[in-house]
Design a protein around this motif. Structure first.
Motif: not given
Ligand code: MG
Ligand code: ATP
Lengths: 457, 238
Positions: B48, B169-170
């Motif tokens: 991240s 991000d995810e």
């Molecule tokens: Mg992360």
């Protein structure tokens, strides 16, 4: 970001927190109202002073008294008597419109069966017009008048029937302008005489016929006075002195009134006790006053009272303004608090709009605009509330100024006075103070880093 | 194909009192235009942090990041905001929609900051919402939508200003398997149609199939780079 979009966004943001926005606006409104009403009380006090003084019609007049004539000024100059020549000299001072001596004399007036003492002021009929003496009925004195007089509205209260056993005043509706009016320097004229009473053997004086040409409106200064041309009063004064000489012998007996100025020598040499000077404009009053004082005479003007009242009330006005400002600061803290709260609440949101491209100035503008809206609405509603409060104060005559300043209650007296400039100033102040209160929170919002803002829960 | 993102020896060090955490510990990487690049690695490996630095949401402690011809680590806060406005889209795991705005307004918001007039941005937002299959949910607030629908809105928002690179991000971390595949399909096809570069973090090894390249990260360093499927463009190893 377009201006209009910023505008709608800020309004939306406020709208979605209706309750808090409303409460903040109420805070600003009360703050604005407090400051405006407090200032309006001070303004009303000032306005009342000026109104009252101008109702006296004498704000641009100077009363000159020659009590010290014959003595010396503090710097050793001899104070000359207030003669016609001296008065002419005063009339030539720059800024003076005119000057007249004032010759006082007590005489007796007779109207039918009613008699009464009257207090006569002899003044130059040419100057009469300048003195702004309010005439409620008839006309004032003009050049060429001799046995004409104008009388104060309350002079009739002095008239009574001396022959009656009880108090028998002249009727309320007596109109001196329509009656046959006599005056005499025999102060016992018309009185009952008792055997052995001093002066009972005196010879009769024939009263003089005079013409009442006008009634003086309520003025405060002349309500109990009679005004006649100077020359006529001079003549009567001589007659009265002569009469008293014969009657009581030299010293004027118990009849010494205001009329027996200084001894019995002729008026011209002795000078007058009093004079009135009319000044052209209000700004010259102080200077003319100073010059007359330099001649050694006592000089007074209502403008001195005005200055004094203003000074006395300045402290009070400051206290009132202070209360208002305090209230407003509390309101401003309320705004800042609301803005801070909404930033904490919206920290995540600020982060999001930063990620999707909001610039620092966009964020600052949004927050300042929100504060601005609160200021505008608070200001406008605050002015509205102030006007209502002002109306209520005036309606119920809650005269704060009067109570503190011991000013008498008078007609047209205001408790609170909100001129247009005060409305504008109040609203403007509210707007600016709100912006200022919003500035700090706006800066904080700008400075938040994206990731920090996003992480905040 | 030319390089669109170039990282040169990038560090991101967090100070926690006396301790220093090397979240990104000297990473150099080049991502080509049109790639669909996937960052994978164990939790806490720095994926991240790396993604945020590439997207200009965070600043590196050291090293340079170039997107196109711009050294974004050298940009001021304001320039960076403008750069993000024009060239970057970002999709979060938890959507990050503005709760008080409708789907349409959320998607149009980036265009608002760009100064696009209202009618035009509504039109553009509608097009994208249609593309993500939310034609009949435009007037809904986020709270009135399912997680998958919210993520579609956030995908539409990331693509609406036609950015050069979209970061995610995810993006499927909160979604079930079926929806996850729908989202991956959606993102990769949008990026493919528009010849955009997509960089995403994911834990799910199944999703490697959607990517042209997989970058494995461990302890803030690149462990391994694998080639995935061919996306139709020419690809090469770093
Ligand atoms: Mg992360
Ligand atoms: N703001 C911060 N302050 C201090 N340390 C941080 C901060 N952000 C991240 N870290 C640390 O940096 C390291 C990498 O974190 P990061 O969030 O990049 O991991 P990740 O690979 O995304 O993990 P996950 O798969 O669980 O999301 C972690 O050890 C984390 O504790």
């Amino acid at each position: 970001m377009r201006f209009f979009d910023t505008l709608t966004l800020s309004v939306r943001n406020l709208w979605r927190r209706k309750l808090r926005t409303t409460l903040t606006i109420i805070g600003v409104m009360i703050g604005t109202c407090a400051i405006v009403v407090m200032i309006s009380l001070g303004l009303a006090m000032n306005k009342n002073f000026i109104d009252q003084l101008s109702r006296m019609g004498s704000i641009m007049q100077i009363q000159v008294y020659a009590w010290n004539a014959g003595g010396t000024t503090p710097d050793g100059k001899k104070i000359e008597p207030l003669t016609d020549a001296k008065i002419a000299e005063i009339a030539k001072i720059k800024g003076v419109e005119g000057a007249t001596p004032v010759l006082e004399l007590d005489l007796k007036m007779a109207v039918g069966k009613y008699v009464g003492w009257i207090y006569i002021l002899g003044i130059d009929p040419d100057v009469f017009q300048m003195l702004d003496i309010p005439i409620s009925n008839g006309r004032g004195l003009t050049s060429g008048d001799t046995d004409q007089m104008v009388v104060g509205g309350y002079v009739r209260y002095n008239l009574y029937n001396p022959k009656s056993n009880r108090w028998d005043p002249a009727p309320e509706d007596i109109n001196l302008m329509e009656e046959k009016v006599l005056i005499t320097w025999d102060m016992n004229y018309g009185n009952r005489t008792y055997p052995g009473m001093s002066g009972s053997s005196r010879k009769k004086v024939k009263p003089v016929n005079v013409e009442v040409v006008g009634i003086i409106g309520e003025s405060g200064n002349y309500d109990y006075s009679v005004i006649m041309p100077l020359e006529a009063v001079k003549k009567y004064k001589k007659e009265k002195e002569k009469f008293e000489q014969q009657e009581y012998g030299g010293n004027g007996g118990f009849m010494i009134g205001r009329s027996s100025s200084r001894g019995s020598s002729s008026q011209e040499n002795q000078g007058y006790n009093q004079a009135i000077v009319k000044v052209k404009d209000i700004d010259s009053v102080a200077e003319v006053l100073e010059q007359i004082k330099n001649m050694g005479y006592e000089a007074q003007s209502p403008i001195q009272i005005l200055e004094q009242m203003k000074q006395q009330s300045a402290g009070l006005r400051q206290i009132l303004g202070g209360i208002g400002i305090t209230a407003f600061i509390i309101a401003a803290i309320g705004i800042a608090n609301t803005m801070y709260m909404s930033i904490y609440e919206r920290t995540r949101e600020i982060g999001i709009i930063k990620v999707i491209g909001a610039r620092l100035r966009d964020i600052r503008r949004i927050f300042l605009m929100e504060a601005g809206w609160i200021g505008i609405f608070g200001g406008v509603f605050g002015i509205g509330l102030s006007l209502l409060a002002s109306m209520a104060l005036n309606k119920f005559k809650i005269n704060l100024g009067g109570q503190i300043m011991w000013m008498p209650e008078a007609e047209g007296m205001m408790s609170s006075y909100i001129p247009p400039w005060l409305m504008l100033a109040g609203a403007g102040f509210s707007f600016l103070a709100s912006l200022l209160a919003g500035l700090l929170p706006a800066r904080r919002a700008m400075k938040l880093s994206v990731m920090k803002a996003l992480r905040q829960e | 194909m030319s390089a669109i993102i170039t990282l040169d020896n990038v560090y991101r060090i967090f100070r926690m009192g006396q301790e220093r955490i090397y979240a990104v510990n000297g990473i150099s990487l080049t991502i080509e235009e049109g790639e669909i690049c996937c960052l994978q690695g164990p939790s806490g490996s720095g994926k991240s942090t790396l993604l945020h630095i590439m997207a200009g949401l965070d600043r590196p402690t050291k090293g340079s990041i170039t997107i196109g011809n711009t050294r974004i680590d050298k940009l001021s806060e304001n320039q960076l905001a403008l750069f993000r406005q024009k060239h970057i889209g970002f999709i979060f795991q938890s959507y990050y929609l503005i709760p008080t705005l409708t789907a349409l307004e959320n998607v149009a918001l980036p265009l608002t900051f760009c100064g696009v007039p209202r009618s035009k941005r509504i039109k553009m937002a509608k097009e994208l919402l249609e593309a993500v299959g939310l034609k009949d949910r435009m007037k809904h607030k986020p709270s009135e939508m399912s997680g998958g629908q919210q993520q579609r809105v956030s995908i539409a928002r990331a693509f609406v200003n036609n950015p050069k690179v979209v970061f995610a991000d995810e993006p499927t971390g909160n979604l079930d398997t079926v929806t996850t595949h729908e989202m991956m399909q959606l993102m990769t096809s949008l990026a493919y149609e528009r010849k955009q570069t997509l960089v995403m973090v994911t834990h799910n090894p199944e999703l490697s199939d959607y990517c042209t390249r997989i970058v494995r990260v461990r302890d803030g360093k690149i462990e391994k780079i694998e080639n995935g499927r061919d996306n139709g463009y020419e690809t090469e190893n770093a």
